[in-house]
Design a protein around this motif. Sequence first.
Motif, PDB file in Angstrom:
ATOM      1  N   ARG A 760       0.841  -1.194   0.000  1.00  0.00           N
ATOM      2  CA  ARG A 760       0.000   0.000   0.000  1.00  0.00           C
ATOM      3  C   ARG A 760       0.883   1.254   0.000  1.00  0.00           C
ATOM      4  NH1 ARG A 760      -2.782  -4.098  -0.225  1.00  0.00           N
ATOM      5  NH2 ARG A 760      -4.891  -4.293   0.579  1.00  0.00           N
ATOM      6  N   ARG A 761       0.276   2.385  -0.348  1.00  0.00           N
ATOM      7  CA  ARG A 761       1.012   3.648  -0.318  1.00  0.00           C
ATOM      8  C   ARG A 761       1.354   4.030   1.129  1.00  0.00           C
ATOM      9  NH1 ARG A 761      -2.870   7.737  -3.366  1.00  0.00           N
ATOM     10  NH2 ARG A 761      -4.190   6.967  -1.652  1.00  0.00           N
ATOM     11  N   ASP A 762       2.416   4.817   1.300  1.00  0.00           N
ATOM     12  CA  ASP A 762       2.818   5.247   2.646  1.00  0.00           C
ATOM     13  C   ASP A 762       1.664   5.938   3.359  1.00  0.00           C
ATOM     14  OD1 ASP A 762       5.273   4.292   1.951  1.00  0.00           O
ATOM     15  OD2 ASP A 762       6.322   6.210   2.065  1.00  0.00           O
ATOM     16  N   GLU A 763       0.985   6.842   2.643  1.00  0.00           N
ATOM     17  CA  GLU A 763      -0.079   7.608   3.291  1.00  0.00           C
ATOM     18  C   GLU A 763      -1.249   6.725   3.718  1.00  0.00           C
ATOM     19  OE1 GLU A 763      -0.381   8.833  -1.186  1.00  0.00           O
ATOM     20  OE2 GLU A 763       1.155   8.080   0.208  1.00  0.00           O
ATOM     21  N   ASP A 764      -1.493   5.635   2.976  1.00  0.00           N
ATOM     22  CA  ASP A 764      -2.597   4.736   3.342  1.00  0.00           C
ATOM     23  C   ASP A 764      -2.259   3.942   4.604  1.00  0.00           C
ATOM     24  OD1 ASP A 764      -4.074   5.545   1.108  1.00  0.00           O
ATOM     25  OD2 ASP A 764      -3.060   4.101  -0.169  1.00  0.00           O
ATOM     26  N   ILE A 765      -1.006   3.502   4.706  1.00  0.00           N
ATOM     27  CA  ILE A 765      -0.584   2.777   5.908  1.00  0.00           C
ATOM     28  C   ILE A 765      -0.648   3.704   7.119  1.00  0.00           C
ATOM     29  CG2 ILE A 765       1.362   1.590   7.008  1.00  0.00           C
ATOM     30  CD1 ILE A 765       2.267   0.723   4.199  1.00  0.00           C
ATOM     31  N   ARG A 766      -0.136   4.907   6.943  1.00  0.00           N
ATOM     32  CA  ARG A 766      -0.101   5.877   8.044  1.00  0.00           C
ATOM     33  C   ARG A 766      -1.508   6.287   8.484  1.00  0.00           C
ATOM     34  NH1 ARG A 766       3.054   9.068   5.548  1.00  0.00           N
ATOM     35  NH2 ARG A 766       1.457  10.546   4.834  1.00  0.00           N
ATOM     36  N   MET A 767      -2.420   6.448   7.520  1.00  0.00           N
ATOM     37  CA  MET A 767      -3.761   6.920   7.838  1.00  0.00           C
ATOM     38  C   MET A 767      -4.534   5.915   8.684  1.00  0.00           C
ATOM     39  SD  MET A 767      -6.690   8.323   5.202  1.00  0.00           S
ATOM     40  CE  MET A 767      -5.468   9.304   4.351  1.00  0.00           C
ATOM     41  N   GLN A 768      -4.241   4.626   8.534  1.00  0.00           N
ATOM     42  CA  GLN A 768      -4.957   3.619   9.314  1.00  0.00           C
ATOM     43  C   GLN A 768      -4.757   3.826  10.807  1.00  0.00           C
ATOM     44  OE1 GLN A 768      -4.895  -0.539   7.652  1.00  0.00           O
ATOM     45  NE2 GLN A 768      -3.436   0.362   6.212  1.00  0.00           N
ATOM     46  N   THR A 769      -3.509   4.068  11.222  1.00  0.00           N
ATOM     47  CA  THR A 769      -3.268   4.272  12.655  1.00  0.00           C
ATOM     48  C   THR A 769      -3.660   5.682  13.104  1.00  0.00           C
ATOM     49  OG1 THR A 769      -0.942   4.587  12.025  1.00  0.00           O
ATOM     50  CG2 THR A 769      -1.545   2.483  13.042  1.00  0.00           C
ATOM     51  N   GLU A 770      -3.672   6.637  12.177  1.00  0.00           N
ATOM     52  CA  GLU A 770      -4.207   7.955  12.528  1.00  0.00           C
ATOM     53  C   GLU A 770      -5.666   7.830  12.980  1.00  0.00           C
ATOM     54  OE1 GLU A 770      -3.731  10.534   9.216  1.00  0.00           O
ATOM     55  OE2 GLU A 770      -1.553  10.740   9.439  1.00  0.00           O
ATOM     56  N   ILE A 771      -6.425   6.972  12.297  1.00  0.00           N
ATOM     57  CA  ILE A 771      -7.838   6.757  12.645  1.00  0.00           C
ATOM     58  C   ILE A 771      -7.947   6.006  13.968  1.00  0.00           C
ATOM     59  CG2 ILE A 771      -9.972   5.620  11.906  1.00  0.00           C
ATOM     60  CD1 ILE A 771      -8.920   6.022   8.984  1.00  0.00           C
ATOM     61  N   LEU A 772      -7.141   4.953  14.095  1.00  0.00           N
ATOM     62  CA  LEU A 772      -7.223   4.132  15.309  1.00  0.00           C
ATOM     63  C   LEU A 772      -6.785   4.919  16.540  1.00  0.00           C
ATOM     64  CD1 LEU A 772      -5.786   0.729  14.009  1.00  0.00           C
ATOM     65  CD2 LEU A 772      -8.178   1.288  14.493  1.00  0.00           C
ATOM     66  N   GLY A 773      -5.825   5.823  16.358  1.00  0.00           N
ATOM     67  CA  GLY A 773      -5.306   6.580  17.496  1.00  0.00           C
ATOM     68  C   GLY A 773      -6.326   7.481  18.149  1.00  0.00           C
ATOM     69  N   GLU A 774      -7.402   7.804  17.424  1.00  0.00           N
ATOM     70  CA  GLU A 774      -8.453   8.637  17.984  1.00  0.00           C
ATOM     71  C   GLU A 774      -9.596   7.824  18.576  1.00  0.00           C
ATOM     72  OE1 GLU A 774      -7.923  11.932  18.051  1.00  0.00           O
ATOM     73  OE2 GLU A 774      -6.015  11.384  17.099  1.00  0.00           O
ATOM     74  N   ALA A 775      -9.553   6.484  18.422  1.00  0.00           N
ATOM     75  CA  ALA A 775     -10.696   5.660  18.824  1.00  0.00           C
ATOM     76  C   ALA A 775     -10.343   4.572  19.825  1.00  0.00           C
ATOM     77  CB  ALA A 775     -11.329   5.016  17.581  1.00  0.00           C
ATOM     78  N   PHE A 776      -9.036   4.286  20.048  1.00  0.00           N
ATOM     79  CA  PHE A 776      -8.643   3.170  20.908  1.00  0.00           C
ATOM     80  C   PHE A 776      -7.638   3.632  21.956  1.00  0.00           C
ATOM     81  CE2 PHE A 776     -10.386   1.162  17.202  1.00  0.00           C
ATOM     82  CZ  PHE A 776     -11.021   0.036  17.693  1.00  0.00           C
ATOM     83  N   ASP A 777      -7.760   3.001  23.134  1.00  0.00           N
ATOM     84  CA  ASP A 777      -6.865   3.343  24.247  1.00  0.00           C
ATOM     85  C   ASP A 777      -5.489   2.712  24.047  1.00  0.00           C
ATOM     86  OD1 ASP A 777      -8.945   4.681  25.967  1.00  0.00           O
ATOM     87  OD2 ASP A 777      -9.840   2.677  25.776  1.00  0.00           O
ATOM     88  N   ASP A 778      -5.480   1.443  23.615  1.00  0.00           N
ATOM     89  CA  ASP A 778      -4.226   0.711  23.414  1.00  0.00           C
ATOM     90  C   ASP A 778      -4.134   0.295  21.952  1.00  0.00           C
ATOM     91  OD1 ASP A 778      -4.067   0.943  26.125  1.00  0.00           O
ATOM     92  OD2 ASP A 778      -4.460  -1.187  26.538  1.00  0.00           O
ATOM     93  N   VAL A 779      -2.923   0.313  21.403  1.00  0.00           N
ATOM     94  CA  VAL A 779      -2.697  -0.175  20.042  1.00  0.00           C
ATOM     95  C   VAL A 779      -1.462  -1.060  20.051  1.00  0.00           C
ATOM     96  CG1 VAL A 779      -2.218   0.420  17.647  1.00  0.00           C
ATOM     97  CG2 VAL A 779      -3.727   1.885  19.004  1.00  0.00           C
TER      98      VAL A 779
END
Length: 856
Positions: A760-779
Amino acid sequence: MEVSRIRALRGPNLWSKNTAIEAIVSCADAECSIDNLPEFEARLRARLPQTGLLRPEGHQDAVSIAHVLQIAALTMQAHAGCPVTFGRTASTIEPGVFQVVVEYSEEEVGRLAMELAQVLVRAALDDAPFDLADALKRLRDLDEDVRLGPSTGSIVNAAVARNIPYRRLTQGSMVQFGWGSRQRRIQAAETDLTSAISESIAQDKDLTKMLLDAAGVPVPMGRSVTTAEEAWAAAQELGGPVVVKPRDGSQGRGVAVNIETRERVIQAFEAAEEISSEVIVERYIPGHDFRLLVVGGALVAASRRDPPQVTGDGQQTIRQLVEQVNADPLRGDGHATSLTKIRFDDIALATLKKQGFDADSVPPAGTLIFLRNNANLSTGGSATDVTDEVHPEMAARAVSAARMIGLDICGVDVVAESVLYPLEDQHGGVVEVNAAPGLRMHLNPSFGKGRPVGEAIIANMYADGDDGRIPVVAVAGTNGKTTTVRLTAHLLGAAGNRVGMTNSDGVYVNGLRIDTGDCSGPRSARSVLMHPDVDAAVFETARGGILREGLAFDRCNVAIVTNIGMGDHLGLGYISTVEDLAVVKRVIVQHVHPTGTAVLNAADPIVAEMAASCPGSITYFAEDRNHPVMATHRAQGLRAVYRDGDAIVAAQGAEEIRYPLAGIPLTRDGAITFQVENAMASIAAAWALGLDQDVIRRGLATFVNDAQTAPGRFNVFDYRGATVIADYGHNPDAILALVRAVDAMPARRRSAVISGAGDRRDEDIRMQTEILGEAFDDVVLYQDQCQRGRADGEVLALLQLGLANATRSKHVEEIHGEFLAIDTALARLAPGDLCLILVDQVEEALAHIASRIAQA
């Protein structure tokens, strides 16, 4: 110019509905426009005079060498006799790199044409010689070798005219018509109704004659012999001229007719013995040789066959006269042409000797010289159509002969003075019955009109209005494809169909998995269409398969496009934007049958716009019934599926059918929005296919979204009082949908386990955790086994970068290995927690989770 990749698009594709060769062509700066090469066009035309306009009138765009390659490959195929017309050259996002697409009728010929076109273009660039005559001859010879022969070709053409799909199963003449449980197969002029026993009987001329005699069909008297002396004795018993032929034979091989002397009988026996250990000697019936073609219990064509012959001119030898006749382009060495070259062999020499000639004799002008006594086209004979002249009683005898042997397609050989009278009135008889009869003489007779025998054969296989197709549903999109495929297949199964299904988990037939792995491409779909136990098919249709090979089908009954989003392999295969991706996904919509339906997500503007490309009708679906696209569509009295409170509604005009969400376990009472959308798409597809609403309700209620039914698709587990969700979401849009789903589920603390696909593109990989970082306590981040071209740790670094500004995720761990990451997350869970595990190795990860739950 450099050609870096060549592949065959074997079905409808991104470019057209035609089969085509696609090449990636890189051009040097000067080669991007032939205006930079002032002498090139003249050199090209000197080597390929048939070249048309390189730049269509009114077009001012630069013509690249890649475009010239396309024109050359298409032009040479066309002038070699191939029925091709389509070509396309498109620039890519890489400067100087082009995609060149050229239609083919036979894949091997198309590949050779592309190869020869490269040689031609390089010759024009370098001012080197190019042998056009040899190139066209190579293409013609290869085309003749690989294309279907005239008999099989006529049947295929008749099927195509009736919109019956076909697939060539071998390099020979075995062809499948139709799909799944409605398929039929032929090999040349034999069908799957032609029994092996009937064929064996037809090959045994003595047994055939006995059966025909028992049926009251006139046959010549005679018997089998095993030695030359027996043959002569049998000839003396019969008195008068005889026919000597092998007991098992075909195409007139080893047959000698109208012979009387001991020397000729023994010579004929020896020729027949080379083909069969038993030889038949029977009374010679004077008259003409006729072939009557019976298909499905009816006479459909008849021809008079004349032996190979030449006419003396008083100057040339017989050998020269034969060479002159064989020079006719209508005569070839096999069955691909309407006539076959006259054989100049021992039988021909013996036939000449009986007439008082040899090969070097110069017969007087006007003298008719026979080269054989039998009239088979395969040995150089000719045919005259007499279908309209056959007496009804003679036709009835031919039909009786076919029925007695048991052949659905039968060539009945009759010897008689004329077809205008019954056989009994002229002492004629049936001398042979043939399975898999050649059709050339009826399709393109030497004299008279051709007969539509291919149409007759297809009509015997398929009743009027039957196109041999089963319902086909194709599903494309970024997210939700697999679940929609599985649910749609389940609904079709609830209606009593045996369903074939392909998806990213495998190939399934009637609930049994027959192949594993990612099977969302055309090869897997073709395997389902070949399976005789499939009444309906549902195909996940991935972007990659369309780009690599095209579709497995020419038309589908329903095309579903769930959504088009970011991260679905963008940057691969020259698909760099969401709009590019939509063009690929749109291919299934473009190939909906005119009576079929495209099911489109009205809330996705890119998907909704695909409606303009659909030859059939449109059913929109969306959660919001008041969405402008939905409202306009409904106001026109057209079909729409939407959510209304606690139910999914299928509406058309004033008619509304409600499906309560409480009766659709997949949606968890409507709490999981993306599953509601998947259910709406499947309901719309089932509606388009005419399934009863009660069947749809029953199917929705019985579809279970567990790890066995839909592995990796929001599978929910209980682990020591905590909720564990396993999903294969692997792009930003999927992650967003999952976050919305888990937000609707209560939890004390939320954790997520994620890796990233290296392709996948760099921005697509990065965006996945950007989303998770706002919704989950632990990753928990993990690096899986296959990094798909990435360096060790590179994906983890991108995932960490996405969490750099996270407002919620405070605890982040890096783990090497998927299963260890899962164990790490499970160990931190307490009752009331929720853990979302984004699995990579779906089946293995689910099995690992199941084992940990069992141990808890």
